[in-house]
Design a protein around this motif. Structure first.
Motif, PDB file in Angstrom:
ATOM      1  N   UNK A 192     -10.422  28.995 -18.800  1.00  0.00           N
ATOM      2  CA  UNK A 192      -9.204  29.436 -19.743  1.00  0.00           C
ATOM      3  C   UNK A 192      -9.204  31.086 -19.297  1.00  0.00           C
ATOM      4  N   UNK A 193      -8.061  31.547 -18.610  1.00  0.00           N
ATOM      5  CA  UNK A 193      -7.792  32.943 -18.112  1.00  0.00           C
ATOM      6  C   UNK A 193      -7.217  33.732 -19.430  1.00  0.00           C
ATOM      7  N   UNK A 194      -8.192  34.233 -20.201  1.00  0.00           N
ATOM      8  CA  UNK A 194      -7.704  35.148 -21.359  1.00  0.00           C
ATOM      9  C   UNK A 194      -7.849  36.537 -21.169  1.00  0.00           C
ATOM     10  N   UNK A 213      -4.271  40.878 -14.716  1.00  0.00           N
ATOM     11  CA  UNK A 213      -3.446  39.800 -15.533  1.00  0.00           C
ATOM     12  C   UNK A 213      -2.842  38.605 -14.485  1.00  0.00           C
ATOM     13  N   UNK A 214      -2.796  38.889 -13.180  1.00  0.00           N
ATOM     14  CA  UNK A 214      -2.212  37.750 -12.419  1.00  0.00           C
ATOM     15  C   UNK A 214      -3.095  37.473 -11.096  1.00  0.00           C
ATOM     16  N   UNK A 215      -3.740  38.637 -10.485  1.00  0.00           N
ATOM     17  CA  UNK A 215      -4.737  38.256  -9.507  1.00  0.00           C
ATOM     18  C   UNK A 215      -5.992  37.732  -9.824  1.00  0.00           C
ATOM     19  N   UNK A 216      -6.493  38.190 -10.985  1.00  0.00           N
ATOM     20  CA  UNK A 216      -7.929  37.702 -11.573  1.00  0.00           C
ATOM     21  C   UNK A 216      -7.868  36.050 -11.754  1.00  0.00           C
ATOM     22  N   UNK A 217      -6.938  35.878 -12.509  1.00  0.00           N
ATOM     23  CA  UNK A 217      -6.774  34.156 -12.920  1.00  0.00           C
ATOM     24  C   UNK A 217      -6.535  33.441 -11.713  1.00  0.00           C
TER      25      UNK A 217
END
Length: 267
Positions: free
Chosen positions: A87-89, A114-118
């Motif tokens: 879960x990418x929160x 918000x984008x690369x880390x998930x």
């Protein structure tokens, strides 16, 4: 706390889990029988959350650091031997303000978090476990990703990119791994306090369901999407907003919430 879903023997990795939605999601998984591996930037807050969760391990750090995401995956595998759910929160709402005033380096940070880390975390989970065994991913997006609003251009644009990433991964990782998004409306988290703290009760009751969201509302949606009850669902975006998009038909007597089209996860 009880849960209608069964996650016994499964392991969930949840980011931004020291408070707010992330903590509520982690608590939901534990109540449903899962073990959880959690992360957040606030080491003290994460320690309190881990103690509260019970069957959990935590690793403090920022998801903007690629090495941290690798260590987080290794921790889950070393402690529990599997990763069934991601879960990418964790998220950032910076830079806040008009985009013409935005520092391009701060803008880049929004996309890193918000984008690369998930993407990086899903890559790690895929290589460590999900490629061979399957699993489920949920990315926490926002109701505001589909339209414009004041001051949160970097946040909204990066979350729109995350929505597209969700669909792209759903196509690439099927059939073994399901990838979906949950897009909340305005939820009472600390990160969103600057919005809901100034939203009066009259505005809140202008929503069809008559109140602002709570972290548990989003946690319930995440658990459903990652459970076997949703096993024929992938690539979708589940809107959980109390009826924000239908309130025109609801014909509220009060003025709409200002900035209320944005959810800011409690990272």
């Amino acid at each position: 706390m009880t849960s209608p879903y069964a996650f016994g023997g499964k392991v969930a990795v949840v980011t931004g889990a020291s408070r707010g939605i992330g903590l509520a999601v982690a608590e939901g998984f534990v109540a449903a029988g899962a073990r959880v591996c959690v992360t957040a930037r606030d080491a003290d807050g994460l320690a309190r959350a881990t103690a509260r969760l019970g069957d959990a391990v935590g690793l403090a750090g920022t998801v903007a650091d690629p090495a941290h995401l690798r260590r987080l995956t290794e921790l889950a595998m070393d402690e529990y031997g599997r990763i069934d759910v991601v879960v990418n929160n964790a998220a950032t709402n910076q830079p806040y303000g008009p985009l013409m005033d935005a520092d391009p380096d701060r803008w880049r940070e929004a996309f890193t978090v918000n984008v690369e880390a998930p993407l990086r975390l899903v890559q790690h989970a895929w290589r460590a476990w999900m490629r061979a065994h399957g699993g489920s991913v949920v990315n926490i997006c926002t109701e505001g990703a589909t339209h414009v609003g004041p001051h949160l251009g970097a946040y909204g644009t990066s979350k729109a990119a995350l929505l597209h990433l969700t669909r792209q991964l759903a196509g690439e990782l099927a059939p073994g791994v399901r990838v979906n998004a949950v897009s909340p409306g305005l939820v009472r988290t600390e990160m969103a306090r600057f919005v809901w703290d100034r939203a009066d009760q009259e505005s809140a009751t202008g929503l069809p369901l008559g109140r602002l969201g709570e972290p548990g509302d989003i946690a319930g949606a995440v658990l459903w999407l990652t459970s076997d009850a949703a096993k024929w669902i992938t690539g979708t975006d589940l809107l959980v907003d109390g009826g924000t998009r239908v309130r025109a038909a609801h014909a509220p007597k009060s003025a709409p919430l200002q900035d209320g089209n944005y959810h800011l996860p409690g990272a």
